[in-house]
Design a protein around this motif. Structure first.
Motif, PDB file in Angstrom:
ATOM      1  N   GLN A 173       2.683   4.193   1.743  1.00  0.00           N
ATOM      2  CA  GLN A 173       2.598   2.958   0.971  1.00  0.00           C
ATOM      3  C   GLN A 173       1.479   3.062  -0.064  1.00  0.00           C
ATOM      4  OE1 GLN A 173       2.368   0.500   4.787  1.00  0.00           O
ATOM      5  NE2 GLN A 173       3.424  -0.909   3.399  1.00  0.00           N
ATOM      6  N   ASP A 174       1.417   2.089  -0.957  1.00  0.00           N
ATOM      7  CA  ASP A 174       0.315   2.040  -1.902  1.00  0.00           C
ATOM      8  C   ASP A 174      -1.004   1.962  -1.145  1.00  0.00           C
ATOM      9  OD1 ASP A 174       2.158   1.999  -3.926  1.00  0.00           O
ATOM     10  OD2 ASP A 174       1.711  -0.046  -4.602  1.00  0.00           O
ATOM     11  N   ILE A 175      -1.963   2.769  -1.575  1.00  0.00           N
ATOM     12  CA  ILE A 175      -3.318   2.640  -1.047  1.00  0.00           C
ATOM     13  C   ILE A 175      -4.049   1.620  -1.915  1.00  0.00           C
ATOM     14  CG2 ILE A 175      -5.527   3.826  -0.767  1.00  0.00           C
ATOM     15  CD1 ILE A 175      -3.965   6.280   0.101  1.00  0.00           C
ATOM     16  N   VAL A 176      -4.549   0.580  -1.278  1.00  0.00           N
ATOM     17  CA  VAL A 176      -5.174  -0.527  -2.004  1.00  0.00           C
ATOM     18  C   VAL A 176      -6.604  -0.712  -1.501  1.00  0.00           C
ATOM     19  CG1 VAL A 176      -5.014  -2.958  -2.633  1.00  0.00           C
ATOM     20  CG2 VAL A 176      -2.922  -1.649  -2.200  1.00  0.00           C
ATOM     21  N   ALA A 177      -7.564  -0.653  -2.413  1.00  0.00           N
ATOM     22  CA  ALA A 177      -8.971  -0.848  -2.051  1.00  0.00           C
ATOM     23  C   ALA A 177      -9.608  -1.804  -3.049  1.00  0.00           C
ATOM     24  CB  ALA A 177      -9.715   0.479  -2.043  1.00  0.00           C
ATOM     25  N   ALA A 202      -3.413   3.251  -5.532  1.00  0.00           N
ATOM     26  CA  ALA A 202      -2.793   4.571  -5.673  1.00  0.00           C
ATOM     27  C   ALA A 202      -1.356   4.477  -5.186  1.00  0.00           C
ATOM     28  CB  ALA A 202      -3.557   5.618  -4.890  1.00  0.00           C
ATOM     29  N   SER A 203      -0.403   4.720  -6.065  1.00  0.00           N
ATOM     30  CA  SER A 203       1.022   4.664  -5.722  1.00  0.00           C
ATOM     31  C   SER A 203       1.603   6.069  -5.655  1.00  0.00           C
ATOM     32  CB  SER A 203       1.785   3.842  -6.772  1.00  0.00           C
ATOM     33  OG  SER A 203       1.257   2.535  -6.888  1.00  0.00           O
ATOM     34  N   GLY A 204       2.599   6.239  -4.798  1.00  0.00           N
ATOM     35  CA  GLY A 204       3.244   7.533  -4.668  1.00  0.00           C
ATOM     36  C   GLY A 204       2.497   8.516  -3.788  1.00  0.00           C
ATOM     37  N   VAL A 205       1.554   8.020  -2.986  1.00  0.00           N
ATOM     38  CA  VAL A 205       0.794   8.901  -2.091  1.00  0.00           C
ATOM     39  C   VAL A 205       1.697   9.375  -0.952  1.00  0.00           C
ATOM     40  CG1 VAL A 205      -1.203   9.055  -0.562  1.00  0.00           C
ATOM     41  CG2 VAL A 205      -1.326   7.652  -2.634  1.00  0.00           C
ATOM     42  N   PRO A 206       1.758  10.659  -0.680  1.00  0.00           N
ATOM     43  CA  PRO A 206       2.595  11.132   0.425  1.00  0.00           C
ATOM     44  C   PRO A 206       2.013  10.734   1.775  1.00  0.00           C
ATOM     45  CG  PRO A 206       1.273  12.927  -0.437  1.00  0.00           C
ATOM     46  CD  PRO A 206       1.055  11.769  -1.360  1.00  0.00           C
ATOM     47  N   GLY A 233       3.010  13.345  -8.120  1.00  0.00           N
ATOM     48  CA  GLY A 233       3.571  12.088  -8.615  1.00  0.00           C
ATOM     49  C   GLY A 233       2.751  10.867  -8.238  1.00  0.00           C
ATOM     50  N   ILE A 234       1.458  11.060  -7.928  1.00  0.00           N
ATOM     51  CA  ILE A 234       0.579   9.950  -7.558  1.00  0.00           C
ATOM     52  C   ILE A 234       0.042   9.286  -8.824  1.00  0.00           C
ATOM     53  CG2 ILE A 234      -1.595   9.310  -6.448  1.00  0.00           C
ATOM     54  CD1 ILE A 234      -1.163  11.607  -4.493  1.00  0.00           C
ATOM     55  N   ARG A 235       0.100   7.962  -8.850  1.00  0.00           N
ATOM     56  CA  ARG A 235      -0.430   7.205  -9.985  1.00  0.00           C
ATOM     57  C   ARG A 235      -1.589   6.335  -9.517  1.00  0.00           C
ATOM     58  NH1 ARG A 235       2.910   3.076 -14.038  1.00  0.00           N
ATOM     59  NH2 ARG A 235       1.282   2.939 -15.635  1.00  0.00           N
ATOM     60  N   LEU A 236      -2.711   6.427 -10.203  1.00  0.00           N
ATOM     61  CA  LEU A 236      -3.888   5.638  -9.864  1.00  0.00           C
ATOM     62  C   LEU A 236      -4.182   4.627 -10.970  1.00  0.00           C
ATOM     63  CD1 LEU A 236      -4.911   8.818  -8.665  1.00  0.00           C
ATOM     64  CD2 LEU A 236      -6.362   7.111  -7.582  1.00  0.00           C
ATOM     65  N   ARG A 237      -4.318   3.367 -10.570  1.00  0.00           N
ATOM     66  CA  ARG A 237      -4.633   2.303 -11.522  1.00  0.00           C
ATOM     67  C   ARG A 237      -5.629   1.337 -10.904  1.00  0.00           C
ATOM     68  NH1 ARG A 237       1.270   0.095 -13.165  1.00  0.00           N
ATOM     69  NH2 ARG A 237       1.545   0.270 -10.897  1.00  0.00           N
ATOM     70  N   GLY A 238      -6.375   0.654 -11.740  1.00  0.00           N
ATOM     71  CA  GLY A 238      -7.305  -0.340 -11.252  1.00  0.00           C
ATOM     72  C   GLY A 238      -7.386  -1.519 -12.191  1.00  0.00           C
TER      73      GLY A 238
END
Length: 369
Positions: A284-288, A211-215, A150-155
């Motif tokens: 939490q959201d991974i933000v880079a 990246a949202s939904g990261v365990p 269920g991980i969603r990746l967006r940029g």
């Protein structure tokens, strides 16, 4: 040449040059049973490919990907997945004048110093065209992460030269040629890039990936920290000169009371850590965020030397992106996906049976009714 593979459990190897017959890659370690077709990869390749607006290089490539192996009856088999993308629009004669000259700010000089030979056509192996295979491999990882975890990746493009978004809407990112989250300022970017292209110069940019939904629990606490591997992956992208995780360099001016992310039973209150503490994901959201330098290949003259050490003036002709950051969003998403995929498999191998003492707290407080 070493250094063409990335990852430990989910390993991606790329090959090919900008003006060679094709680009290719091997994805090894993909779990079996994932439904996969070339169409699953093509969407992100279409987002990256050149020639889609007047603001990028006008090289015309379909970037149609072929899957050569690792798929049977529409599903991955667990064996290596072979990928191939043919080059269709090379104009090698555009580079004949720089065969004996080093473009300032490019890899020409350093490559020849290391290997004693270089493919001057479009930069050869150092060309950003190599990233097409990364995007294809990243699409496999994105599909697995989305369907299994269920991980969603967006940029999105978070800065173009002096311009920053004045608002933010994820829905706008895919509806303009800049991957820009603010529809209001797109016309201003268009005018800025038109003037820049007319002048013959280039500009830098920044791209943010989320990246949202990261365990919780991905990453290792010492050398293979999740943030360290993300930084490695993102810094490997052509033209990237800086990487930030979470608050990044803004933490220099923050006090400890401002930077730390308070935790409550209802969730984290802030995310300055960018979703990673001690090298391990928090849920939490991974933000880079990455900083990309201005394109070095421009038609304005620059001082350099030739292969005999003599002073020369270099003007780069041909087709080039006046801002490489405009097409970098799908590439950054792909590299983040490859890291998360690799660490997902590593975590499953060692920690699949671990039961934490408390349930994971929410990524952010849930709204009260």
């Amino acid at each position: 040449m070493s250094g063409n593979s990335f990852g430990r459990n989910f390993v991606v190897t790329t090959f090919g040059e900008s003006h060679g017959p094709a680009l290719g890659g091997i994805v090894d370690g993909c779990p079996p049973g994932l439904e996969l077709t070339a169409a699953d990869l093509q969407h992100d390749l279409d987002r990256r490919k050149p020639g889609q607006s007047r603001h990028t290089t006008q090289r015309r490539e379909s970037d149609r990907v072929e899957i050569l192996s690792g798929i049977f009856e529409g599903r991955t088999t667990g064996t290596p997945i072979g990928l191939l993308i043919h080059n269709e629009d090379q104009r090698s004669h555009d580079y004949s004048e720089i065969a004996e000259r080093y473009r300032p700010g490019h890899a020409d000089y350093s490559y020849e110093q290391k290997y004693g030979v270089r493919d001057y056509r479009g930069g050869g192996r150092s060309s950003a065209r190599e990233t097409a295979i990364r995007v294809a491999a990243g699409a496999i990882a994105k599909k697995y992460l989305a369907e299994r975890l269920g991980i969603r990746l967006r940029g999105y493009l978070s800065q173009l030269g002096p311009w920053r978004p004045r608002g933010f809407d994820w829905e706008q990112v895919e509806h303009n040629p800049f991957f820009w989250p603010c529809a209001e300022t797109v016309p201003e970017l268009e005018a800025y890039m038109d003037a820049l292209r007319k002048s013959g110069d280039s500009i830098g940019a920044a791209v943010t990936v989320v990246a949202s939904g990261v365990p919780t629990g991905l990453g290792e606490p010492i050398f293979d920290r999740l943030d360290a591997d993300i930084a490695h992956a993102l810094m490997s992208i052509n033209a990237v000169k800086g990487v930030e995780i979470g608050a990044g360099f803004a933490c220099i001016e923050q006090k400890g009371t401002e930077h730390r992310d308070p935790m409550t039973p209802e969730g984290f209150l802030t995310n300055n850590a960018g979703g990673i503490l001690g090298g391990i994901s928090t849920g939490q959201d991974i933000v880079a965020r990455i900083a990309l330098k201005p394109t070095s290949s421009i038609r304005l003259p620059g001082q350099s030397i030739d292969r005999h050490g003599a002073a020369v003036e270099v003007v780069t002709t041909g087709r080039h992106d006046p801002c490489v950051g405009i097409r970098a969003t799908p590439i950054a998403e792909a590299m983040l996906a490859l890291v998360l995929m690799d660490h997902t498999l590593r975590h499953r191998a060692q920690n699949a049976e671990v039961v934490p003492p408390i349930p994971a707290i929410p990524a952010e407080p849930r709204p009260t009714s």
